[in-house]
Design a protein around this motif. Structure first.
Motif, PDB file in Angstrom:
ATOM      1  N   TRP A  19       0.920  -1.173  -0.047  1.00  0.00           N
ATOM      2  CA  TRP A  19       0.014  -0.112   0.074  1.00  0.00           C
ATOM      3  C   TRP A  19       0.771   1.281  -0.141  1.00  0.00           C
ATOM      4  O   TRP A  19       1.195   1.651  -1.027  1.00  0.00           O
ATOM      5  N   SER A  20       1.292   1.588   1.014  1.00  0.00           N
ATOM      6  CA  SER A  20       1.831   3.100   1.178  1.00  0.00           C
ATOM      7  C   SER A  20       3.134   3.027   0.651  1.00  0.00           C
ATOM      8  O   SER A  20       3.676   4.276  -0.142  1.00  0.00           O
ATOM      9  N   LYS A  21       3.799   2.081   0.364  1.00  0.00           N
ATOM     10  CA  LYS A  21       5.216   2.171  -0.419  1.00  0.00           C
ATOM     11  C   LYS A  21       5.247   1.053  -1.270  1.00  0.00           C
ATOM     12  O   LYS A  21       6.271   0.420  -2.027  1.00  0.00           O
ATOM     13  N   GLY A  22       4.140   0.738  -1.988  1.00  0.00           N
ATOM     14  CA  GLY A  22       3.760  -0.313  -2.994  1.00  0.00           C
ATOM     15  C   GLY A  22       4.389   0.270  -4.071  1.00  0.00           C
ATOM     16  O   GLY A  22       4.584   1.252  -4.453  1.00  0.00           O
ATOM     17  N   ASN A  23       4.816  -0.775  -5.124  1.00  0.00           N
ATOM     18  CA  ASN A  23       5.630  -0.518  -6.223  1.00  0.00           C
ATOM     19  C   ASN A  23       4.997  -1.349  -7.321  1.00  0.00           C
ATOM     20  O   ASN A  23       4.450  -2.557  -7.113  1.00  0.00           O
ATOM     21  N   ASP A  24       5.428  -1.276  -8.650  1.00  0.00           N
ATOM     22  CA  ASP A  24       5.035  -1.955  -9.722  1.00  0.00           C
ATOM     23  C   ASP A  24       5.744  -3.328  -9.644  1.00  0.00           C
ATOM     24  O   ASP A  24       5.133  -4.467 -10.255  1.00  0.00           O
ATOM     25  N   TYR A  25       6.719  -3.479  -8.856  1.00  0.00           N
ATOM     26  CA  TYR A  25       7.552  -4.579  -9.068  1.00  0.00           C
ATOM     27  C   TYR A  25       7.434  -5.730  -8.039  1.00  0.00           C
ATOM     28  O   TYR A  25       8.183  -6.799  -7.835  1.00  0.00           O
ATOM     29  N   THR A  26       6.679  -5.265  -6.851  1.00  0.00           N
ATOM     30  CA  THR A  26       6.434  -6.083  -5.643  1.00  0.00           C
ATOM     31  C   THR A  26       4.950  -6.795  -5.386  1.00  0.00           C
ATOM     32  O   THR A  26       4.096  -5.935  -5.648  1.00  0.00           O
ATOM     33  N   PHE A  27       5.153  -7.813  -5.238  1.00  0.00           N
ATOM     34  CA  PHE A  27       3.717  -8.794  -4.855  1.00  0.00           C
ATOM     35  C   PHE A  27       4.184  -9.341  -3.674  1.00  0.00           C
ATOM     36  O   PHE A  27       4.938 -10.118  -3.323  1.00  0.00           O
ATOM     37  N   ARG A  28       2.868  -9.397  -2.701  1.00  0.00           N
ATOM     38  CA  ARG A  28       3.009 -10.202  -1.507  1.00  0.00           C
ATOM     39  C   ARG A  28       2.320 -11.340  -1.427  1.00  0.00           C
ATOM     40  O   ARG A  28       1.136 -11.430  -1.627  1.00  0.00           O
ATOM     41  N   LEU A  29       2.566 -12.396  -0.820  1.00  0.00           N
ATOM     42  CA  LEU A  29       1.981 -13.733  -0.625  1.00  0.00           C
ATOM     43  C   LEU A  29       1.190 -13.669   0.643  1.00  0.00           C
ATOM     44  O   LEU A  29      -0.052 -13.953   0.589  1.00  0.00           O
ATOM     45  N   ARG A  30       1.891 -13.524   1.706  1.00  0.00           N
ATOM     46  CA  ARG A  30       1.148 -13.845   3.159  1.00  0.00           C
ATOM     47  C   ARG A  30      -0.099 -12.911   3.473  1.00  0.00           C
ATOM     48  O   ARG A  30      -0.204 -11.808   3.150  1.00  0.00           O
ATOM     49  N   THR A  31      -0.863 -13.646   4.153  1.00  0.00           N
ATOM     50  CA  THR A  31      -2.137 -12.769   4.546  1.00  0.00           C
ATOM     51  C   THR A  31      -1.531 -11.560   5.670  1.00  0.00           C
ATOM     52  O   THR A  31      -0.716 -11.735   6.495  1.00  0.00           O
ATOM     53  N   SER A  32      -1.684 -10.478   5.087  1.00  0.00           N
ATOM     54  CA  SER A  32      -1.070  -9.259   5.671  1.00  0.00           C
ATOM     55  C   SER A  32      -1.590  -8.770   7.183  1.00  0.00           C
ATOM     56  O   SER A  32      -2.400  -9.409   7.712  1.00  0.00           O
ATOM     57  N   ASN A  33      -0.850  -7.808   7.656  1.00  0.00           N
ATOM     58  CA  ASN A  33      -1.143  -7.397   8.965  1.00  0.00           C
ATOM     59  C   ASN A  33      -2.492  -6.806   9.037  1.00  0.00           C
ATOM     60  O   ASN A  33      -3.583  -7.181   9.955  1.00  0.00           O
ATOM     61  N   TYR A  34      -2.842  -6.163   8.098  1.00  0.00           N
ATOM     62  CA  TYR A  34      -4.426  -5.424   7.916  1.00  0.00           C
ATOM     63  C   TYR A  34      -5.464  -6.863   7.927  1.00  0.00           C
ATOM     64  O   TYR A  34      -6.398  -6.825   8.519  1.00  0.00           O
ATOM     65  N   MET A  35      -5.118  -7.655   7.062  1.00  0.00           N
ATOM     66  CA  MET A  35      -5.930  -8.746   6.983  1.00  0.00           C
ATOM     67  C   MET A  35      -6.326  -9.494   8.175  1.00  0.00           C
ATOM     68  O   MET A  35      -7.348  -9.949   8.611  1.00  0.00           O
ATOM     69  N   GLN A  36      -5.077  -9.984   8.959  1.00  0.00           N
ATOM     70  CA  GLN A  36      -5.148 -10.533  10.203  1.00  0.00           C
ATOM     71  C   GLN A  36      -5.569  -9.740  11.315  1.00  0.00           C
ATOM     72  O   GLN A  36      -6.208 -10.161  12.261  1.00  0.00           O
ATOM     73  N   ALA A  37      -5.078  -8.475  11.403  1.00  0.00           N
ATOM     74  CA  ALA A  37      -5.902  -7.430  12.279  1.00  0.00           C
ATOM     75  C   ALA A  37      -7.457  -7.624  12.159  1.00  0.00           C
ATOM     76  O   ALA A  37      -8.216  -7.541  13.255  1.00  0.00           O
ATOM     77  N   SER A  38      -7.801  -7.472  10.881  1.00  0.00           N
ATOM     78  CA  SER A  38      -9.339  -7.580  10.726  1.00  0.00           C
ATOM     79  C   SER A  38     -10.085  -8.753  11.323  1.00  0.00           C
ATOM     80  O   SER A  38     -11.138  -8.874  11.997  1.00  0.00           O
ATOM     81  N   MET A  39      -9.282  -9.828  11.058  1.00  0.00           N
ATOM     82  CA  MET A  39      -9.865 -11.287  11.288  1.00  0.00           C
ATOM     83  C   MET A  39      -9.859 -11.162  12.946  1.00  0.00           C
ATOM     84  O   MET A  39     -10.839 -11.721  13.524  1.00  0.00           O
ATOM     85  N   LEU A  40      -8.735 -10.900  13.683  1.00  0.00           N
ATOM     86  CA  LEU A  40      -8.769 -10.813  15.222  1.00  0.00           C
ATOM     87  C   LEU A  40      -9.523  -9.607  15.787  1.00  0.00           C
ATOM     88  O   LEU A  40     -10.323 -10.046  16.767  1.00  0.00           O
ATOM     89  N   ALA A  41      -9.793  -8.484  15.184  1.00  0.00           N
ATOM     90  CA  ALA A  41     -10.525  -7.455  15.647  1.00  0.00           C
ATOM     91  C   ALA A  41     -12.163  -7.955  15.458  1.00  0.00           C
ATOM     92  O   ALA A  41     -12.700  -7.570  16.432  1.00  0.00           O
ATOM     93  N   GLU A  42     -12.325  -8.630  14.490  1.00  0.00           N
ATOM     94  CA  GLU A  42     -13.800  -9.243  14.372  1.00  0.00           C
ATOM     95  C   GLU A  42     -14.035 -10.162  15.742  1.00  0.00           C
ATOM     96  O   GLU A  42     -15.370 -10.074  16.343  1.00  0.00           O
ATOM     97  N   GLU A  43     -13.242 -10.980  16.189  1.00  0.00           N
ATOM     98  CA  GLU A  43     -13.474 -11.806  17.346  1.00  0.00           C
ATOM     99  C   GLU A  43     -13.278 -10.865  18.567  1.00  0.00           C
ATOM    100  O   GLU A  43     -14.021 -11.205  19.442  1.00  0.00           O
ATOM    101  N   ALA A  44     -12.263  -9.800  18.680  1.00  0.00           N
ATOM    102  CA  ALA A  44     -12.381  -9.147  19.646  1.00  0.00           C
ATOM    103  C   ALA A  44     -13.262  -8.193  20.146  1.00  0.00           C
ATOM    104  O   ALA A  44     -13.919  -7.912  21.245  1.00  0.00           O
ATOM    105  N   ALA A  45     -14.111  -7.671  19.010  1.00  0.00           N
ATOM    106  CA  ALA A  45     -15.451  -7.099  19.085  1.00  0.00           C
ATOM    107  C   ALA A  45     -16.342  -7.622  19.665  1.00  0.00           C
ATOM    108  O   ALA A  45     -17.359  -7.285  20.517  1.00  0.00           O
ATOM    109  N   LYS A  46     -16.326  -9.022  19.916  1.00  0.00           N
ATOM    110  CA  LYS A  46     -17.373  -9.950  20.595  1.00  0.00           C
ATOM    111  C   LYS A  46     -17.304  -9.848  21.963  1.00  0.00           C
ATOM    112  O   LYS A  46     -18.152 -10.356  22.682  1.00  0.00           O
TER     113      LYS A  46
END
Length: 398
Positions: A131-158
């Motif tokens: 995102w903020s430092k993304g460029n044309d030549y870089t692609f990322r495989l793993r489930t990112s901080n934002y994605m896993q934070a969203s998954m955990l926040a979904e459970e934390a909100a309960k």
């Protein structure tokens, strides 16, 4: 010296095609923190080796042998850049891959941009890399901080918890994860407040003062993002002091066997975690991977094994998708590339170069003197990403 020798042997095994196949091979470079973080990178290497064996046994890349040349960055961005330069200028690789720590991933991403070479970031989790430092030549495989934070926040909100404290290593990974979790949870639960933060240095946590400060703030719940040796020290000290008693804990990555296994009988009960419950996944694609991995290694896989395997599968998929192995050709082929992994098919989104790999969320418990995950849910990565058009706006203008 033994570890150095083992790394040298690994590099030789990966590059063994050079000994007898000077013609008809495709060379790819891979860089990782083998000597600095062996708990993750050794299983990662084994996952790569399995995928490489399967690909070459099946005829390689359209009849050409796939050769992966590995380099150890020692956990240092400067060494990673030196390795990348050698791979591109001396070894003639068509692309680079790998990386573990987020700061190293960002350094390699900038190298890819400057040198105009494709970089598949295997493990780095920071959102900045796409995102903020993304460029044309870089692609990322793993489930990112934002994605896993969203998954955990979904459970934390309960949870009934309103007052939260956070503990995370003081570098890019920890900082960006905590920021994402706080933002997402606050939107889901406007009544929560964050009453304390602790930022221990990576691999140098002094758990006593950290936990004393957290306990003094009297939070209802704790968010933890420490891992490896820091996690063991935190859990041990927290158990001794009773800091976790009667408090909810949400802990990033803790369910990964690399980090859960060392806790053994010290494994806390009921922490909400992301991880890899290899012993409880019954999908056909994972079973095939598990059987092959155990047959080759006489050991069970860790999350690193999945990442290493999926990284080489990604490399093979993009090289197969196009006959144009120039950087421009490979970058074009990476956009919307579909790759089969042990967690199911993933797609590298054209809009932000993030893959849609999902993650497992559950709770910690003990069984037979060992930590495991229970109450497991698989969360699809695509469900926890902003729409591509929205994500594309987070990236720098070209």
């Amino acid at each position: 010296m033994k570890h150095v020798a083992r790394l040298a042997l690994t590099a030789l095994l990966f590059a063994s095609g050079a000994a007898y196949a000077q013609q008809g091979e495709i060379k790819v470079g891979e860089i990782n923190s083998y000597s600095a973080l062996p708990g993750f990178t050794e299983p990662y290497r084994k996952g790569m080796e399995l995928a490489l064996k399967q690909i070459n046994d099946a005829g390689g890349i359209k009849g050409k042998k796939l050769v992966v040349i590995t380099k150890d960055d020692g956990g240092k961005p400067g060494d990673a850049l030196t390795a990348a330069n050698e791979l591109v200028s001396r070894d003639g690789v068509v692309m680079i891959a790998g990386g573990f720590l987020s700061n190293i991933g960002l350094a390699l991403s900038d190298f890819a941009k400057q040198k105009k070479v494709l970089y598949v970031a295997a493990e780095p989790l920071t959102d900045a890399i796409v995102w903020s430092k993304g460029n044309d030549y870089t692609f990322r495989l793993r489930t990112s901080n934002y994605m896993q934070a969203s998954m955990l926040a979904e459970e934390a909100a309960k949870l009934p918890a309103k007052k939260w404290a956070t503990i995370a290593p003081n570098y890019e990974f920890g900082q960006s994860f905590v920021a994402a979790f706080k933002e997402i949870l606050s939107k889901k639960r406007p009544d929560v407040e964050f009453v304390a933060e602790q930022w221990p240095p990576l691999n140098k946590i002094d758990a006593g003062p950290v936990l004393q400060a957290i306990d003094a703030a009297k939070p209802d719940a704790i968010l933890n993002a420490t891992f490896a040796g820091d996690l063991v020290k935190l859990v041990r000290e927290g158990n001794t002091r009773g800091v976790f008693k009667d408090r909810a804990v949400v802990s990033y990555l803790t369910g990964e066997p690399e980090y859960l296994d060392p806790l053994k009988t010290e494994t806390p009960e009921g922490w909400i975690v992301t991880g890899y419950p290899w012993y409880a996944i019954s999908t056909p694609e994972h079973q095939a991977f598990l059987d092959a991995y155990q047959q080759l290694n006489k050991d069970y896989p860790r999350l690193g094994s999945v990442v290493g395997y999926a990284t080489v599968k990604t490399i093979a998929a993009v090289l197969t998708a196009t006959d144009d192995h120039s950087t421009d050709g490979l970058v074009k082929a990476m956009k919307n590339l579909k790759v089969d992994t042990p967690f199911g098919a993933v797609v590298y989104r054209a809009g932000d170069h993030q893959s849609t790999m999902g993650a497992y969320v559950g709770k910690t418990t003990q069984k037979d003197g060992k930590g495991i995950m229970t109450d497991i849910k698989f969360k699809k990565g695509a469900d926890y990403l902003p729409p591509e058009a929205e994500a594309a706006k987070l990236r720098p203008a070209n």
